[in-house]
Motif scaffolding. Structure first.
Motif, PDB file in Angstrom:
ATOM      1  N   TRP A 334       0.871  -1.169   0.000  1.00  0.00           N
ATOM      2  CA  TRP A 334       0.000   0.000   0.000  1.00  0.00           C
ATOM      3  C   TRP A 334       0.906   1.216   0.000  1.00  0.00           C
ATOM      4  N   ALA A 335       0.382   2.400   0.073  1.00  0.00           N
ATOM      5  CA  ALA A 335       1.196   3.595  -0.170  1.00  0.00           C
ATOM      6  C   ALA A 335       1.260   4.504   1.059  1.00  0.00           C
ATOM      7  N   PRO A 336       1.918   4.064   2.140  1.00  0.00           N
ATOM      8  CA  PRO A 336       2.060   4.949   3.300  1.00  0.00           C
ATOM      9  C   PRO A 336       2.984   6.122   2.983  1.00  0.00           C
ATOM     10  N   THR A 337       2.668   7.270   3.537  1.00  0.00           N
ATOM     11  CA  THR A 337       3.526   8.451   3.363  1.00  0.00           C
ATOM     12  C   THR A 337       4.133   8.905   4.680  1.00  0.00           C
ATOM     13  N   HIS A 338       3.850   8.180   5.742  1.00  0.00           N
ATOM     14  CA  HIS A 338       4.498   8.414   7.035  1.00  0.00           C
ATOM     15  C   HIS A 338       4.378   7.132   7.848  1.00  0.00           C
ATOM     16  N   ALA A 339       5.005   7.100   9.000  1.00  0.00           N
ATOM     17  CA  ALA A 339       5.124   5.861   9.765  1.00  0.00           C
ATOM     18  C   ALA A 339       3.865   5.495  10.540  1.00  0.00           C
ATOM     19  N   HIS A 340       2.870   6.391  10.608  1.00  0.00           N
ATOM     20  CA  HIS A 340       1.667   6.155  11.393  1.00  0.00           C
ATOM     21  C   HIS A 340       2.010   5.854  12.853  1.00  0.00           C
ATOM     22  N   ASN A 341       3.109   6.409  13.309  1.00  0.00           N
ATOM     23  CA  ASN A 341       3.515   6.288  14.713  1.00  0.00           C
ATOM     24  C   ASN A 341       4.539   7.380  14.988  1.00  0.00           C
ATOM     25  N   GLY A 342       4.248   8.238  15.955  1.00  0.00           N
ATOM     26  CA  GLY A 342       5.114   9.380  16.211  1.00  0.00           C
ATOM     27  C   GLY A 342       6.516   9.006  16.655  1.00  0.00           C
ATOM     28  N   VAL A 343       6.626   7.979  17.499  1.00  0.00           N
ATOM     29  CA  VAL A 343       7.945   7.571  17.986  1.00  0.00           C
ATOM     30  C   VAL A 343       8.794   7.020  16.844  1.00  0.00           C
ATOM     31  N   THR A 392      -0.009  12.850  23.490  1.00  0.00           N
ATOM     32  CA  THR A 392       0.559  11.506  23.685  1.00  0.00           C
ATOM     33  C   THR A 392      -0.285  10.434  23.014  1.00  0.00           C
ATOM     34  N   LEU A 393      -1.601  10.552  23.141  1.00  0.00           N
ATOM     35  CA  LEU A 393      -2.482   9.551  22.534  1.00  0.00           C
ATOM     36  C   LEU A 393      -2.453   9.609  21.014  1.00  0.00           C
ATOM     37  N   TRP A 394      -2.261  10.805  20.446  1.00  0.00           N
ATOM     38  CA  TRP A 394      -2.283  10.916  18.994  1.00  0.00           C
ATOM     39  C   TRP A 394      -1.006  10.421  18.333  1.00  0.00           C
ATOM     40  N   ILE A 395       0.116  10.417  19.061  1.00  0.00           N
ATOM     41  CA  ILE A 395       1.357   9.980  18.411  1.00  0.00           C
ATOM     42  C   ILE A 395       1.462   8.458  18.342  1.00  0.00           C
ATOM     43  N   ILE A 396       0.512   7.745  18.944  1.00  0.00           N
ATOM     44  CA  ILE A 396       0.532   6.280  18.842  1.00  0.00           C
ATOM     45  C   ILE A 396       0.047   5.822  17.469  1.00  0.00           C
ATOM     46  N   PRO A 397      -1.137   6.312  16.991  1.00  0.00           N
ATOM     47  CA  PRO A 397      -1.592   5.837  15.671  1.00  0.00           C
ATOM     48  C   PRO A 397      -1.147   6.718  14.508  1.00  0.00           C
ATOM     49  N   GLU A 398      -0.640   7.923  14.788  1.00  0.00           N
ATOM     50  CA  GLU A 398      -0.293   8.850  13.717  1.00  0.00           C
ATOM     51  C   GLU A 398       1.094   9.442  13.956  1.00  0.00           C
ATOM     52  N   ALA A 399       1.746   9.857  12.862  1.00  0.00           N
ATOM     53  CA  ALA A 399       3.075  10.477  12.962  1.00  0.00           C
ATOM     54  C   ALA A 399       2.911  11.955  13.271  1.00  0.00           C
ATOM     55  N   ALA A 400       2.399  12.266  14.461  1.00  0.00           N
ATOM     56  CA  ALA A 400       2.052  13.642  14.806  1.00  0.00           C
ATOM     57  C   ALA A 400       2.930  14.200  15.921  1.00  0.00           C
ATOM     58  N   ALA A 401       4.091  13.599  16.138  1.00  0.00           N
ATOM     59  CA  ALA A 401       4.934  14.015  17.257  1.00  0.00           C
ATOM     60  C   ALA A 401       5.775  15.238  16.933  1.00  0.00           C
ATOM     61  N   ILE A 407       0.477  20.981  13.721  1.00  0.00           N
ATOM     62  CA  ILE A 407      -0.198  21.684  14.807  1.00  0.00           C
ATOM     63  C   ILE A 407       0.055  21.011  16.152  1.00  0.00           C
ATOM     64  N   ASN A 408       0.171  19.687  16.178  1.00  0.00           N
ATOM     65  CA  ASN A 408       0.440  19.018  17.451  1.00  0.00           C
ATOM     66  C   ASN A 408       1.744  19.505  18.065  1.00  0.00           C
ATOM     67  N   PHE A 409       2.784  19.662  17.240  1.00  0.00           N
ATOM     68  CA  PHE A 409       4.072  20.126  17.754  1.00  0.00           C
ATOM     69  C   PHE A 409       4.008  21.606  18.132  1.00  0.00           C
ATOM     70  N   VAL A 410       3.308  22.416  17.345  1.00  0.00           N
ATOM     71  CA  VAL A 410       3.153  23.839  17.677  1.00  0.00           C
ATOM     72  C   VAL A 410       2.551  23.994  19.069  1.00  0.00           C
ATOM     73  N   LEU A 411       1.482  23.246  19.336  1.00  0.00           N
ATOM     74  CA  LEU A 411       0.801  23.376  20.615  1.00  0.00           C
ATOM     75  C   LEU A 411       1.613  22.780  21.761  1.00  0.00           C
ATOM     76  N   LEU A 412       2.386  21.717  21.495  1.00  0.00           N
ATOM     77  CA  LEU A 412       3.274  21.192  22.534  1.00  0.00           C
ATOM     78  C   LEU A 412       4.295  22.249  22.924  1.00  0.00           C
TER      79      LEU A 412
END
Length: 446
Positions: A334-343, A392-401, A407-412
């Protein structure tokens, strides 16, 4: 006729007052626009800002240009309020080193041009977060974010109504609303943020709370229509956190007993999910592989091990034309464009060094946020902890760290900046802000 000196000073102060109110209004509007853009709406040909930034594309893009203009204005405002910015930067060494490592990663990046471009955007994004956290009080930050979320919600409804072919998913996501975003989970992320914000605002049980309740219901409606399981789980978690903090402010003994009961229940649920992942996923309409994420994570660990310490360069791994992107997309079918995991994403970008630095920023923010929430019960005291949980909860299923326009990093960074100014002892100290002192927008207590 001789004008008394006191009258002249009063007239000058009133003139200053008008100027400062106007300046604050301009800063608020710029902040709303900037935050709306970093939620990554699709403004040109429905191509995302994140893809434009990470690929280093030079093609003109309205969102790209508008964000650049916003960052330039933020830089100007930061120079005007330089004392506030310096007060944060002197205490934000891990954050500054993290940005520095992103720039240094150009030296070992597999796509140096993409990394250089992304690092510059990361510097602007970091400055934006520092500016928000040092310039606006927590209450003002929440108000600005509420406006951002409502704008995103209204625009998404308009998009679904008039452009359903591009605002509603197709294929495996047929019928799922994605609004002004590239994917339903992006709409889910913004709407779950809105649920948290309006849940924080509801608390005094007066007529104004009806507006906040309406905002919460609007965000919840869009969240359900997006069918974003991640968004629903995060929204539920932050609402439970909000209720838990309410109990904390009521009765300490009751709070302790409820906390113990909730902890035992949560531990049992976690063990049940770990023991039966397929059945747990089926409850939310998903497979045991989290829609293919776990397979992707296992495969990406091979790349992480190859460059464990320093990664592949900031935002280089998934950049357009990189060899790693082609290999991954061929291998996982399939065609992932990110790791779907922030860590994992941080490990691929900056290796363990970057993860430690980001983890240090997170840990400082979390510890201070917990202390603040335990010693106070106001809206401002709850916001930092609830946002850290949200992040913290969003970086588990998405690369939002960590991201160059995220926006997640801006607000952190904003919450981190706000907390290191205030400190865990709840000292409300927002620099030498004449505007706040004149019109009561900022509380300055020593």
């Amino acid at each position: 006729m001789v004008i008394p000196q006191d009258a002249t000073e009063l007239a000058n102060r009133q003139q200053d007052h008008k100027y400062l109110r106007f300046l604050f209004w301009i800063e608020s509007v710029v902040s709303v626009v900037g935050l709306l853009i970093v939620t990554d709406p699709r403004l040109r040909g429905w191509s995302g800002l994140a893809q434009t930034v990470s690929s280093g594309s030079s093609a003109p893009d309205p969102s790209h240009n508008l964000l650049f203009a916003t960052y330039m204005l933020v830089l100007l405002f930061s120079l005007i309020h330089y004392k506030q910015i310096l007060r944060v930067t002197r205490k934000a060494l891990p954050l500054l080193v993290l940005v520095g490592v992103a720039f240094l990663s150009v030296q070992w990046s597999i796509q140096p041009s993409a990394t250089k471009s992304a690092a510059l955007w990361l510097a602007g994004t970091t400055l934006f977060g520092i500016y928000l956290g040092s310039r606006f009080t927590p209450r003002q930050q929440i108000n600005i974010l509420c406006v951002v979320v409502i704008c995103a919600a209204v625009l998404s409804i308009v998009a679904v109504r008039f452009f359903p072919d591009i605002a509603i998913g197709t294929g495996s996501f047929a019928g799922d609303w994605q609004g002004i975003y590239l994917h339903k989970n992006r709409l889910g992320r913004v709407m779950s943020l809105g649920v948290m914000l309006f849940a924080i605002r509801i608390g005094r049980y007066n007529a104004r709370d009806l507006l906040y309740l309406a905002g919460l219901l609007l965000c919840a409606f869009l969240l359900v229509k997006s069918d974003s399981s991640s968004g629903l789980v995060v929204a539920l978690a932050v609402i439970l956190t909000r209720l838990g903090l309410d109990f904390l402010s009521m009765d300490r003994a009751l709070y302790k007993s409820l906390l113990i009961s909730a902890s035992i229940t949560a531990a049992g649920l976690i063990l049940a999910v770990l023991a039966n992942p397929s059945e747990a996923a089926a409850l939310v309409g998903r497979t045991g592989t989290l829609t293919g994420r776990t397979t992707l994570w296992a495969y990406l660990m091979n790349f992480v091990q190859d460059r464990f310490w320093n990664g592949y360069g900031f935002e280089a791994f998934w950049s357009k034309g990189s060899a790693t992107l082609e290999v991954v997309q061929r291998s996982v079918y399939w065609a992932p464009t990110h790791a779907h995991n922030g860590v994992l994403e941080v490990l691929l970008d900056l290796g363990l060094i970057g993860l430690i630095l980001l983890g240090t920023v997170w840990a400082i923010t979390f510890i201070r946020a917990v202390r603040l929430a335990l010693t106070g019960n106001s809206m401002e005291d709850r916001w930092p902890l609830m946002y850290v949980i949200f992040y913290t909860l969003w970086i588990i299923p998405e690369a939002a760290a960590l991201g160059s326009a995220q926006i997640n990093f801006v607000l952190l960074v904003a919450v981190f900046s706000c907390l290191i100014i205030r400190g865990p002892e709840r000292v409300r100290y927002f620099a030498d802000d004449r505007l706040g002192q004149y019109i009561g927008l900022t509380s300055v207590e020593r």
